[in-house]
Design a protein around this motif. Sequence first.
Motif, PDB file in Angstrom:
ATOM      1  N   ALA A  63       0.834  -1.207   0.000  1.00  0.00           N
ATOM      2  CA  ALA A  63       0.000   0.000   0.000  1.00  0.00           C
ATOM      3  C   ALA A  63       0.864   1.251   0.000  1.00  0.00           C
ATOM      4  O   ALA A  63       0.612   2.198  -0.754  1.00  0.00           O
ATOM      5  CB  ALA A  63      -0.931  -0.006   1.206  1.00  0.00           C
ATOM      6  N   GLU A  64       1.887   1.270   0.838  1.00  0.00           N
ATOM      7  CA  GLU A  64       2.736   2.460   0.925  1.00  0.00           C
ATOM      8  C   GLU A  64       3.534   2.663  -0.364  1.00  0.00           C
ATOM      9  O   GLU A  64       3.713   3.804  -0.819  1.00  0.00           O
ATOM     10  CB  GLU A  64       3.685   2.344   2.115  1.00  0.00           C
ATOM     11  N   VAL A  65       3.997   1.586  -0.969  1.00  0.00           N
ATOM     12  CA  VAL A  65       4.721   1.697  -2.238  1.00  0.00           C
ATOM     13  C   VAL A  65       3.820   2.315  -3.301  1.00  0.00           C
ATOM     14  O   VAL A  65       4.214   3.243  -4.026  1.00  0.00           O
ATOM     15  CB  VAL A  65       5.219   0.311  -2.691  1.00  0.00           C
ATOM     16  N   GLY A 120      -2.608  -5.374  -4.121  1.00  0.00           N
ATOM     17  CA  GLY A 120      -3.328  -5.940  -2.981  1.00  0.00           C
ATOM     18  C   GLY A 120      -4.290  -5.006  -2.305  1.00  0.00           C
ATOM     19  O   GLY A 120      -4.508  -5.108  -1.084  1.00  0.00           O
ATOM     20  N   HIS A 121      -4.913  -4.110  -3.072  1.00  0.00           N
ATOM     21  CA  HIS A 121      -5.788  -3.083  -2.507  1.00  0.00           C
ATOM     22  C   HIS A 121      -6.808  -3.644  -1.521  1.00  0.00           C
ATOM     23  O   HIS A 121      -7.069  -3.042  -0.472  1.00  0.00           O
ATOM     24  CB  HIS A 121      -6.504  -2.353  -3.653  1.00  0.00           C
ATOM     25  N   ASP A 122      -7.408  -4.780  -1.832  1.00  0.00           N
ATOM     26  CA  ASP A 122      -8.483  -5.320  -0.988  1.00  0.00           C
ATOM     27  C   ASP A 122      -8.001  -5.708   0.409  1.00  0.00           C
ATOM     28  O   ASP A 122      -8.808  -5.827   1.332  1.00  0.00           O
ATOM     29  CB  ASP A 122      -9.125  -6.536  -1.656  1.00  0.00           C
ATOM     30  N   ASP A 123      -6.698  -5.889   0.566  1.00  0.00           N
ATOM     31  CA  ASP A 123      -6.153  -6.286   1.867  1.00  0.00           C
ATOM     32  C   ASP A 123      -5.459  -5.139   2.599  1.00  0.00           C
ATOM     33  O   ASP A 123      -4.874  -5.359   3.659  1.00  0.00           O
ATOM     34  CB  ASP A 123      -5.154  -7.438   1.677  1.00  0.00           C
ATOM     35  N   TRP A 124      -5.519  -3.949   2.059  1.00  0.00           N
ATOM     36  CA  TRP A 124      -4.844  -2.823   2.704  1.00  0.00           C
ATOM     37  C   TRP A 124      -5.495  -2.484   4.039  1.00  0.00           C
ATOM     38  O   TRP A 124      -6.722  -2.557   4.189  1.00  0.00           O
ATOM     39  CB  TRP A 124      -4.904  -1.584   1.823  1.00  0.00           C
ATOM     40  N   PRO A 125      -4.697  -2.077   5.020  1.00  0.00           N
ATOM     41  CA  PRO A 125      -5.256  -1.553   6.268  1.00  0.00           C
ATOM     42  C   PRO A 125      -6.096  -0.301   5.997  1.00  0.00           C
ATOM     43  O   PRO A 125      -5.900   0.396   4.994  1.00  0.00           O
ATOM     44  CB  PRO A 125      -4.013  -1.206   7.100  1.00  0.00           C
ATOM     45  N   ASP A 126      -7.015   0.007   6.885  1.00  0.00           N
ATOM     46  CA  ASP A 126      -7.974   1.091   6.674  1.00  0.00           C
ATOM     47  C   ASP A 126      -7.310   2.437   6.399  1.00  0.00           C
ATOM     48  O   ASP A 126      -7.799   3.227   5.582  1.00  0.00           O
ATOM     49  CB  ASP A 126      -8.894   1.218   7.892  1.00  0.00           C
ATOM     50  N   GLU A 127      -6.213   2.726   7.070  1.00  0.00           N
ATOM     51  CA  GLU A 127      -5.587   4.039   6.888  1.00  0.00           C
ATOM     52  C   GLU A 127      -5.123   4.228   5.449  1.00  0.00           C
ATOM     53  O   GLU A 127      -5.182   5.350   4.902  1.00  0.00           O
ATOM     54  CB  GLU A 127      -4.404   4.197   7.840  1.00  0.00           C
ATOM     55  N   TYR A 128      -4.696   3.141   4.813  1.00  0.00           N
ATOM     56  CA  TYR A 128      -4.253   3.235   3.422  1.00  0.00           C
ATOM     57  C   TYR A 128      -5.447   3.318   2.476  1.00  0.00           C
ATOM     58  O   TYR A 128      -5.394   4.014   1.453  1.00  0.00           O
ATOM     59  CB  TYR A 128      -3.375   2.042   3.067  1.00  0.00           C
ATOM     60  N   LEU A 129      -6.510   2.616   2.798  1.00  0.00           N
ATOM     61  CA  LEU A 129      -7.719   2.708   1.975  1.00  0.00           C
ATOM     62  C   LEU A 129      -8.272   4.129   1.986  1.00  0.00           C
ATOM     63  O   LEU A 129      -8.729   4.635   0.952  1.00  0.00           O
ATOM     64  CB  LEU A 129      -8.775   1.724   2.491  1.00  0.00           C
ATOM     65  N   ALA A 132      -6.101   6.277  -0.236  1.00  0.00           N
ATOM     66  CA  ALA A 132      -6.381   5.994  -1.638  1.00  0.00           C
ATOM     67  C   ALA A 132      -7.673   6.649  -2.089  1.00  0.00           C
ATOM     68  O   ALA A 132      -7.742   7.246  -3.176  1.00  0.00           O
ATOM     69  CB  ALA A 132      -6.441   4.485  -1.862  1.00  0.00           C
ATOM     70  N   GLU A 133      -8.709   6.567  -1.274  1.00  0.00           N
ATOM     71  CA  GLU A 133      -9.989   7.154  -1.651  1.00  0.00           C
ATOM     72  C   GLU A 133      -9.890   8.677  -1.710  1.00  0.00           C
ATOM     73  O   GLU A 133     -10.498   9.312  -2.578  1.00  0.00           O
ATOM     74  CB  GLU A 133     -11.071   6.736  -0.659  1.00  0.00           C
ATOM     75  N   ASP A 134      -9.125   9.262  -0.815  1.00  0.00           N
ATOM     76  CA  ASP A 134      -8.929  10.706  -0.845  1.00  0.00           C
ATOM     77  C   ASP A 134      -8.270  11.130  -2.163  1.00  0.00           C
ATOM     78  O   ASP A 134      -8.683  12.113  -2.791  1.00  0.00           O
ATOM     79  CB  ASP A 134      -8.069  11.147   0.333  1.00  0.00           C
ATOM     80  N   GLY A 135      -7.273  10.377  -2.592  1.00  0.00           N
ATOM     81  CA  GLY A 135      -6.621  10.674  -3.861  1.00  0.00           C
ATOM     82  C   GLY A 135      -7.559  10.509  -5.035  1.00  0.00           C
ATOM     83  O   GLY A 135      -7.568  11.323  -5.965  1.00  0.00           O
ATOM     84  N   ASN A 136      -8.375   9.451  -5.007  1.00  0.00           N
ATOM     85  CA  ASN A 136      -9.339   9.228  -6.085  1.00  0.00           C
ATOM     86  C   ASN A 136     -10.367  10.357  -6.146  1.00  0.00           C
ATOM     87  O   ASN A 136     -10.771  10.783  -7.242  1.00  0.00           O
ATOM     88  CB  ASN A 136     -10.053   7.888  -5.882  1.00  0.00           C
ATOM     89  N   MET A 137     -10.784  10.826  -4.988  1.00  0.00           N
ATOM     90  CA  MET A 137     -11.754  11.930  -4.955  1.00  0.00           C
ATOM     91  C   MET A 137     -11.150  13.207  -5.544  1.00  0.00           C
ATOM     92  O   MET A 137     -11.830  13.960  -6.252  1.00  0.00           O
ATOM     93  CB  MET A 137     -12.225  12.174  -3.520  1.00  0.00           C
TER      94      MET A 137
END
Length: 202
Positions: A63-65, A120-129, A132-137
Amino acid sequence: MESTLQNMARPSRFDTPRLLDAAVRLAADAGPSGVTMSAVAAAVGAPSGSLYHRFPGRSALLAEVWLRTVEGFQEGYFEALESSDDPLSGARAAARHVVAWSRTHPREAALLLYGAHDFGHDDWPDEYLLRAEDGNMQVRAAMAALAGALGMHGRPALDRVTLAVIDLPLAVVRRHLRGGHPLPPHAEDLAEQCTTALLADG
């Protein structure tokens, strides 16, 4: 006591940026599957504990990578998109940025040719999700703002804008990077021409 203070002041040989740089190299060379805790540790000559001290597991590392790479790219991309009061000029600048950034960051660009789910997006810890959503928004908001500034409305118009300033510039990059070839000197011009062709008469 003096020895203890010296050890506390000494910077870590295996700091987080260095570990992530190694992970990016592994991802660029072997794909996301090549990024494992042991592989990253071996790449920098670090003990595995150096990885687990910073990341609770492989999913957090992946996730961090991914997010560090995406966020680094997006910073300059949004600046290019907002570089002019003329929305078409900003769109052209953004298209050129995709190619220029890829030229100067070929490993990171090769990584971005994958997707978050490859990391592995589906397995990312919540903080990374959430990151990611903030960036997508931010991307969705930028595309909607660009479409509105160009006087283009509706879902087809939004798709057209996204194709013009994201998908097509990435397509210009993809063929060369996937083939292991450097980007040709005219790649930025080609990306800009594609963007102009789609948006100038929008």
